[in-house]
Write a protein that holds these residues in place. Sequence first.
Motif, PDB file in Angstrom:
ATOM      1  N   UNK A  63     -27.490 -40.083  32.178  1.00  0.00           N
ATOM      2  CA  UNK A  63     -26.003 -39.801  31.338  1.00  0.00           C
ATOM      3  C   UNK A  63     -26.593 -39.877  29.886  1.00  0.00           C
ATOM      4  N   UNK A  64     -27.298 -41.063  29.588  1.00  0.00           N
ATOM      5  CA  UNK A  64     -27.522 -41.098  28.068  1.00  0.00           C
ATOM      6  C   UNK A  64     -28.328 -39.921  27.485  1.00  0.00           C
ATOM      7  N   UNK A  65     -29.321 -39.502  28.326  1.00  0.00           N
ATOM      8  CA  UNK A  65     -30.502 -38.411  27.994  1.00  0.00           C
ATOM      9  C   UNK A  65     -29.381 -36.997  27.771  1.00  0.00           C
ATOM     10  N   UNK A  66     -28.287 -36.902  28.625  1.00  0.00           N
ATOM     11  CA  UNK A  66     -27.535 -35.759  28.689  1.00  0.00           C
ATOM     12  C   UNK A  66     -26.555 -35.828  27.300  1.00  0.00           C
ATOM     13  N   UNK A  67     -26.272 -36.891  27.100  1.00  0.00           N
ATOM     14  CA  UNK A  67     -25.404 -37.133  25.939  1.00  0.00           C
ATOM     15  C   UNK A  67     -26.221 -36.834  24.637  1.00  0.00           C
ATOM     16  N   UNK A  68     -27.329 -37.434  24.521  1.00  0.00           N
ATOM     17  CA  UNK A  68     -28.231 -37.349  23.496  1.00  0.00           C
ATOM     18  C   UNK A  68     -28.579 -35.799  23.232  1.00  0.00           C
ATOM     19  N   UNK A  69     -28.942 -34.845  24.296  1.00  0.00           N
ATOM     20  CA  UNK A  69     -29.091 -33.801  24.249  1.00  0.00           C
ATOM     21  C   UNK A  69     -27.948 -32.917  23.604  1.00  0.00           C
ATOM     22  N   UNK A  70     -26.752 -33.202  24.146  1.00  0.00           N
ATOM     23  CA  UNK A  70     -25.599 -32.429  23.725  1.00  0.00           C
ATOM     24  C   UNK A  70     -25.387 -32.757  22.055  1.00  0.00           C
ATOM     25  N   UNK A  71     -25.456 -33.954  21.646  1.00  0.00           N
ATOM     26  CA  UNK A  71     -25.490 -34.322  20.434  1.00  0.00           C
ATOM     27  C   UNK A  71     -26.287 -33.670  19.425  1.00  0.00           C
ATOM     28  N   UNK A  72     -27.504 -33.559  19.873  1.00  0.00           N
ATOM     29  CA  UNK A  72     -28.625 -32.821  19.006  1.00  0.00           C
ATOM     30  C   UNK A  72     -28.259 -31.280  18.885  1.00  0.00           C
ATOM     31  N   UNK A  74     -24.972 -29.956  19.123  1.00  0.00           N
ATOM     32  CA  UNK A  74     -23.706 -29.815  18.666  1.00  0.00           C
ATOM     33  C   UNK A  74     -22.546 -29.484  19.715  1.00  0.00           C
ATOM     34  N   UNK A  75     -23.035 -29.793  21.070  1.00  0.00           N
ATOM     35  CA  UNK A  75     -21.950 -29.391  22.244  1.00  0.00           C
ATOM     36  C   UNK A  75     -20.890 -30.555  22.398  1.00  0.00           C
ATOM     37  N   UNK A  76     -21.108 -31.890  21.927  1.00  0.00           N
ATOM     38  CA  UNK A  76     -20.280 -32.798  21.853  1.00  0.00           C
ATOM     39  C   UNK A  76     -20.416 -33.511  20.220  1.00  0.00           C
ATOM     40  N   UNK A  77     -19.133 -34.016  20.105  1.00  0.00           N
ATOM     41  CA  UNK A  77     -18.870 -34.831  18.934  1.00  0.00           C
ATOM     42  C   UNK A  77     -19.472 -36.207  18.997  1.00  0.00           C
ATOM     43  N   UNK A  78     -19.855 -37.162  18.233  1.00  0.00           N
ATOM     44  CA  UNK A  78     -20.217 -38.756  18.561  1.00  0.00           C
ATOM     45  C   UNK A  78     -18.919 -39.501  18.628  1.00  0.00           C
ATOM     46  N   UNK A  79     -17.954 -39.034  19.108  1.00  0.00           N
ATOM     47  CA  UNK A  79     -16.585 -39.753  19.671  1.00  0.00           C
ATOM     48  C   UNK A  79     -16.478 -39.566  21.095  1.00  0.00           C
ATOM     49  N   UNK A  80     -15.895 -40.667  21.313  1.00  0.00           N
ATOM     50  CA  UNK A  80     -15.264 -40.489  22.606  1.00  0.00           C
ATOM     51  C   UNK A  80     -14.021 -39.894  22.891  1.00  0.00           C
ATOM     52  N   UNK A  86     -16.873 -31.582  28.806  1.00  0.00           N
ATOM     53  CA  UNK A  86     -18.216 -32.025  28.739  1.00  0.00           C
ATOM     54  C   UNK A  86     -18.349 -33.458  29.066  1.00  0.00           C
ATOM     55  N   UNK A  87     -17.838 -33.967  28.001  1.00  0.00           N
ATOM     56  CA  UNK A  87     -18.272 -35.449  28.141  1.00  0.00           C
ATOM     57  C   UNK A  87     -17.711 -36.318  29.422  1.00  0.00           C
ATOM     58  N   UNK A  88     -16.427 -35.797  29.581  1.00  0.00           N
ATOM     59  CA  UNK A  88     -15.736 -36.211  30.704  1.00  0.00           C
ATOM     60  C   UNK A  88     -16.445 -36.245  32.220  1.00  0.00           C
ATOM     61  N   UNK A 143     -19.630 -47.370  29.413  1.00  0.00           N
ATOM     62  CA  UNK A 143     -19.277 -48.067  28.044  1.00  0.00           C
ATOM     63  C   UNK A 143     -20.492 -48.236  27.223  1.00  0.00           C
ATOM     64  N   UNK A 144     -21.418 -48.952  27.801  1.00  0.00           N
ATOM     65  CA  UNK A 144     -22.465 -49.343  26.617  1.00  0.00           C
ATOM     66  C   UNK A 144     -23.140 -48.187  26.369  1.00  0.00           C
ATOM     67  N   UNK A 145     -23.716 -47.200  27.563  1.00  0.00           N
ATOM     68  CA  UNK A 145     -24.431 -46.024  27.134  1.00  0.00           C
ATOM     69  C   UNK A 145     -23.794 -45.341  26.093  1.00  0.00           C
ATOM     70  N   UNK A 146     -22.561 -44.791  26.474  1.00  0.00           N
ATOM     71  CA  UNK A 146     -21.588 -43.891  25.766  1.00  0.00           C
ATOM     72  C   UNK A 146     -21.724 -44.416  24.172  1.00  0.00           C
ATOM     73  N   UNK A 147     -21.216 -45.900  24.144  1.00  0.00           N
ATOM     74  CA  UNK A 147     -21.030 -46.410  22.710  1.00  0.00           C
ATOM     75  C   UNK A 147     -22.525 -46.550  22.102  1.00  0.00           C
ATOM     76  N   UNK A 148     -23.580 -46.905  22.570  1.00  0.00           N
ATOM     77  CA  UNK A 148     -25.134 -46.900  22.291  1.00  0.00           C
ATOM     78  C   UNK A 148     -25.327 -45.642  21.735  1.00  0.00           C
ATOM     79  N   UNK A 149     -25.123 -44.513  22.251  1.00  0.00           N
ATOM     80  CA  UNK A 149     -25.611 -43.038  21.858  1.00  0.00           C
ATOM     81  C   UNK A 149     -24.706 -42.786  20.626  1.00  0.00           C
ATOM     82  N   UNK A 150     -23.485 -42.883  20.755  1.00  0.00           N
ATOM     83  CA  UNK A 150     -22.598 -42.283  19.700  1.00  0.00           C
ATOM     84  C   UNK A 150     -22.617 -43.038  18.491  1.00  0.00           C
TER      85      UNK A 150
END
Length: 192
Positions: A63-72, A74-80, A86-88, A143-150
């Motif tokens: 999950x963390x790797x997916x979010x990190x790649x999506x941030x890099x 530009x597919x997701x914004x760094x906010x929940x 995609x995030x959900x 909660x922790x992973x999404x928060x830490x990544x964002x």
Amino acid sequence: MSVREVAVDAYREALPVLAASAVGGLFAGVVLGGMRAELRSVAGLLVIVPALLATRGNVYGALGAKLSSALHQGLVAPTFDPDDERLVAAVTAAMANGVLVSAFAAVVAYAVLLSLGRPSASLLTLAAIATAAGLLSGVALTVVVVSAVFVGYRRGLNPDTLVGPVVTTTGDVFGMAMLLVATRTVLALGGG
């Protein structure tokens, strides 16, 4: 940027998280050491501990790797954003995988213990404990992973550097704590 500068940046970002990881691992060990009564009450519980902890790292690391790649990318914004499909979808898939793999680990542990003629709690008890622990730790880890990544990304840190140690630490800490909570709850409800 030189190789030396990249290495210095990586260590600067990772060392505090790795130090926290060591402390978290010790805390998880203390929780496990304090579970003697539960481990005696639920035969086979100790067998599922490594599987549950490993799956926390695998599922929520992905999950963390997916979010990190999506941030890099530009597919997701760094906010929940609960409207971000995609995030959900990533969070839902991680939670479902975490719970299903926990239940599967209990079934496999029960089958192995049974085939070896070793004592085991009932399949229902092991599955209830593992599933509850998977759900509870999954909520905390999400909660922790999404928060830490964002938060890391917003502060200019590379989320790829943070994901591994954060998931390992929180997976161990919350995994053991929620396993204890789940075990006590199932035993209080009459399981075992």
